[in-house]
Structures are given as C-alpha cells and as structure tokens.
Design a protein around this motif. Structure first.
Motif, short mmCIF file in Angstrom:
data_model
loop_
_atom_site.label_atom_id
_atom_site.label_comp_id
_atom_site.label_asym_id
_atom_site.label_seq_id
_atom_site.Cartn_x
_atom_site.Cartn_y
_atom_site.Cartn_z
N ILE A 98 26.80 58.32 23.25
CA ILE A 98 27.14 56.92 23.51
C ILE A 98 27.88 56.90 24.84
CG2 ILE A 98 28.42 54.90 22.75
CD1 ILE A 98 28.04 55.88 19.88
N ASP A 99 27.31 56.22 25.82
CA ASP A 99 27.84 56.23 27.18
C ASP A 99 28.09 54.79 27.63
OD1 ASP A 99 28.55 57.06 29.73
OD2 ASP A 99 26.95 58.55 29.83
N ILE A 100 29.36 54.44 27.87
CA ILE A 100 29.71 53.10 28.31
C ILE A 100 30.36 53.17 29.68
CG2 ILE A 100 31.07 51.03 27.80
CD1 ILE A 100 30.83 51.68 24.85
N THR A 101 29.77 52.44 30.64
CA THR A 101 30.31 52.38 31.99
C THR A 101 30.70 50.94 32.28
OG1 THR A 101 28.89 54.20 32.71
CG2 THR A 101 29.84 52.82 34.43
N THR A 102 31.97 50.71 32.58
CA THR A 102 32.48 49.35 32.69
C THR A 102 33.80 49.35 33.44
OG1 THR A 102 33.09 47.38 31.41
CG2 THR A 102 33.73 49.52 30.50
N GLU A 103 34.29 48.16 33.78
CA GLU A 103 35.64 48.02 34.31
C GLU A 103 36.61 47.55 33.23
OE1 GLU A 103 35.62 45.51 37.73
OE2 GLU A 103 34.27 46.81 38.88
N SER A 104 36.07 47.10 32.09
CA SER A 104 36.92 46.64 30.99
C SER A 104 36.15 46.77 29.68
CB SER A 104 37.33 45.18 31.20
OG SER A 104 37.99 44.66 30.06
N LEU A 105 36.67 47.58 28.77
CA LEU A 105 36.07 47.73 27.44
C LEU A 105 37.05 47.24 26.40
CD1 LEU A 105 33.96 48.77 25.40
CD2 LEU A 105 35.09 51.00 25.50
N SER A 106 36.58 46.32 25.53
CA SER A 106 37.38 45.79 24.44
C SER A 106 36.64 45.97 23.13
CB SER A 106 37.68 44.30 24.67
OG SER A 106 38.33 43.73 23.55
N LEU A 107 37.28 46.65 22.16
CA LEU A 107 36.76 46.80 20.81
C LEU A 107 37.72 46.10 19.86
CD1 LEU A 107 35.20 49.12 22.30
CD2 LEU A 107 35.34 50.43 20.18
N THR A 108 37.21 45.14 19.08
CA THR A 108 38.08 44.35 18.22
C THR A 108 37.47 44.16 16.83
OG1 THR A 108 37.05 42.33 19.14
CG2 THR A 108 39.12 43.06 20.12
N ASN A 109 38.35 43.89 15.86
CA ASN A 109 37.95 43.49 14.50
C ASN A 109 36.98 44.49 13.86
OD1 ASN A 109 39.46 41.06 14.51
ND2 ASN A 109 37.86 40.08 15.75
N GLU A 110 37.45 45.73 13.71
CA GLU A 110 36.69 46.80 13.05
C GLU A 110 35.37 47.10 13.78
OE1 GLU A 110 36.36 45.82 8.91
OE2 GLU A 110 38.39 46.54 8.49
N ALA A 111 35.44 47.13 15.08
CA ALA A 111 34.30 47.63 15.85
C ALA A 111 34.34 49.16 15.82
CB ALA A 111 34.37 47.13 17.28
N PHE A 112 33.15 49.78 15.74
CA PHE A 112 33.06 51.23 15.67
C PHE A 112 32.07 51.75 16.70
CE2 PHE A 112 34.65 50.34 11.42
CZ PHE A 112 35.49 51.40 11.14
#
Length: 299
Positions: free
Chosen positions: A137-151
C-alpha cells in the motif's frame, strides 16, 4: 489476465454506491472457496482525474484465487496544486485468496482523506505458500488523514511473505484519529486473524499525529519476524488518547524495530515528552523483542 478497469477524467470522478470488481474467478471472495484451477491473473483497476476523486459507500477490488496474481489498484488525482482523493465508507481490496501474489494499492494526490474505510493488500488464504507475496500500500500526498476507524492493512492470514505500507507525505502531515495502519495480522469483517509475519511500515512526513486510540502496528504470530516501523519526520510526533506505536510477537518470531528520526518534539496532547520506555511506543511479546530508537528530537 482478466480484463482491466480504467476510469479517466479531465476534471473529477465520483463513485457513489458503486462496485468495481475484477477477478480471475467466478466465486465471490467472501466464500473463500475459489478453484485451484484459476491460473489467470486478475485485472488492474485505475481511476485517474485531474482534480478530485471520491468514493462513497463503494467497493473497488481486484482479487485472485488459484495460482493467479491479483491486479493493482491505482487512484491518482494529478493536479499538482489542489488535487484531492476522498474515500468514505468504502473498501479498496487488492488481496489474494489463492497461491498467487496480492496486488498493490497506489494512491496519489495533494490531499488524501480516508474516513470509515478499509484499504487492503493482504494474503487472506489457507492455500497460500511461503512463496506467496503480499502487496504494497503506497500513498504519496502532502496531507493524509485517516478518521473514524479507517484501516490500512497489509496482512497475512497464514503463510506468505508479508506486504508493506509506505506513506510519503514529505513536507506534509499524517493524522490518524481512531484509525490504524497495520501489517501482519489480517482483518476481515471486524475480526483479526493471526499472521505468520509482518511487513514494514514506513512514513516520511513533516509531522505525524496519532489521537483517540489510533495505532501503527506490526505483528507476528509465527516464525517470521514482525516488520519494522520507521518514521522520518522534520517536525513533531504526537501520540495521545490511548494511541500507540507497537511491534509485537506472540510466538517465536521476532518483534520488529521502531525507529523514529525527527527534528521536532516527541510529545502527547498535553505537551509532555514521551519516554521511549513508556507504554505508548513498544516492542513486546513472547519471542525476541525489537529495539526502539529515537534520533534528532529537541528534548
């Protein structure tokens, strides 16, 4: 190889209550009873837009059984100044249910928001061998937000080589609120399954914030080691509200190492510097423990 799925837009793509599914078998994943004769690969899924991509209550999955390999899932919003990927109440799944390798999940945008959703690249099969490879799993970003039981999960149910999770938010932020990034154990229908080993978690960012019971975790329940957790930060690491960084083992496999390199502060929500011997940053278990290393903090 089965057919690929491609969606492209010069502006935006929105998936609402949608199902994008490519597989090398007629059987559904949840039955976990696909034929060993499924030898072709599952197709790739690519969703690309200039400005924004959203998935709401939708499923995007490429799965393989038998000896076939799972395809890759790519979600890319390419505007260099203001692109956004939002995933809400949805599933992205590039897992394998046979002896073939899992696929990769690649997400690329200026901002990535994942809410109440699950992103998988796991080996969820009792037919997998030690040669079956987990995906990345590869995420390229300037801002990553995981909320409310994100997995984000790169798990191994029994046999196989664990996958890994990379987050590259160089110069930006990574925030987890009641959410988790996990390698090793696999997740299905709110239940975790034991693993034979775990892959690494690598995060590069200006800052990382874990709140409200969030976790970065690698684990093993077998002979293979758990993966290492590596954070390379130019700012602060904040761990609060029962959150934790942990690499653990419940068998003979070794716990992974936790390495935190930063130019900022290590603190909780009250501004108290966290101790590397505290209960929020651990390598624990029955097998050999890993090491916890801090570098560059302004203590």
């Amino acid at each position: 190889t089965k057919g690929n799925i491609g969606i492209y837009s010069g502006d935006s793509v929105s998936l609402n209550n949608s199902n994008l599914n490519t597989t090398n078998s007629f059987e559904d994943k949840q039955n976990n009873s696909n034929s060993d004769d499924d030898k072709g690969n599952a197709g790739n899924i690519s969703i690309e837009a200039d400005n924004s991509i959203s998935a709401n209550n939708s499923t995007v999955k490429s799965n393989a059984s038998g000896t076939g390999k799972t395809g890759d899932i790519t979600i890319k919003a390419s505007n260099p100044d203001a692109s956004l990927v939002t995933i809400t109440g949805s599933f992205l799944d590039a897992g394998t249910f046979g002896t073939g390798d899992a696929g990769n999940v690649n997400i690329n945008a200026n901002r990535v928001n994942i809410d109440s959703s699950r992103v998988y690249s796991d080996i969820f099969s009792d037919k997998a061998t030690e040669e079956t490879k987990g995906g990345t799993i590869d995420i390229t970003t300037e801002s990553l937000s995981l909320t409310n039981e994100a997995f984000l999960v790169a798990g191994v149910q029994q046999e196989g080589k664990p996958g890994k999770i990379n987050v590259n938010a160089d110069g930006g932020s990574v925030k987890l609120d009641n959410s988790s990034i996990i390698t090793g154990k696999s997740l299905e229908d709110d239940s975790f399954f034991n693993s034979n080993g775990g892959g690494p978690i690598n995060i590069t960012a200006a800052s990382v914030e874990l709140t409200n019971g969030s976790q970065l975790e690698t684990s093993t329940d077998g002979q293979l080691p758990a993966g290492d957790i590596t954070l390379n930060l130019t700012g602060d690491l904040t761990v609060s509200g029962g959150s934790r960084l942990e690499s653990n083992t419940s068998s003979s496999g070794r716990a992974g190492n936790i390495s935190i390199n930063a130019d900022g502060l290590l603190r909780d929500s009250e501004g108290v510097l966290l101790d590397q011997n505290g209960d929020r940053i651990n390598t624990i278990g029955i097998g050999s423990g890993g090491t916890v290393t801090f570098e560059g903090f302004l203590l």
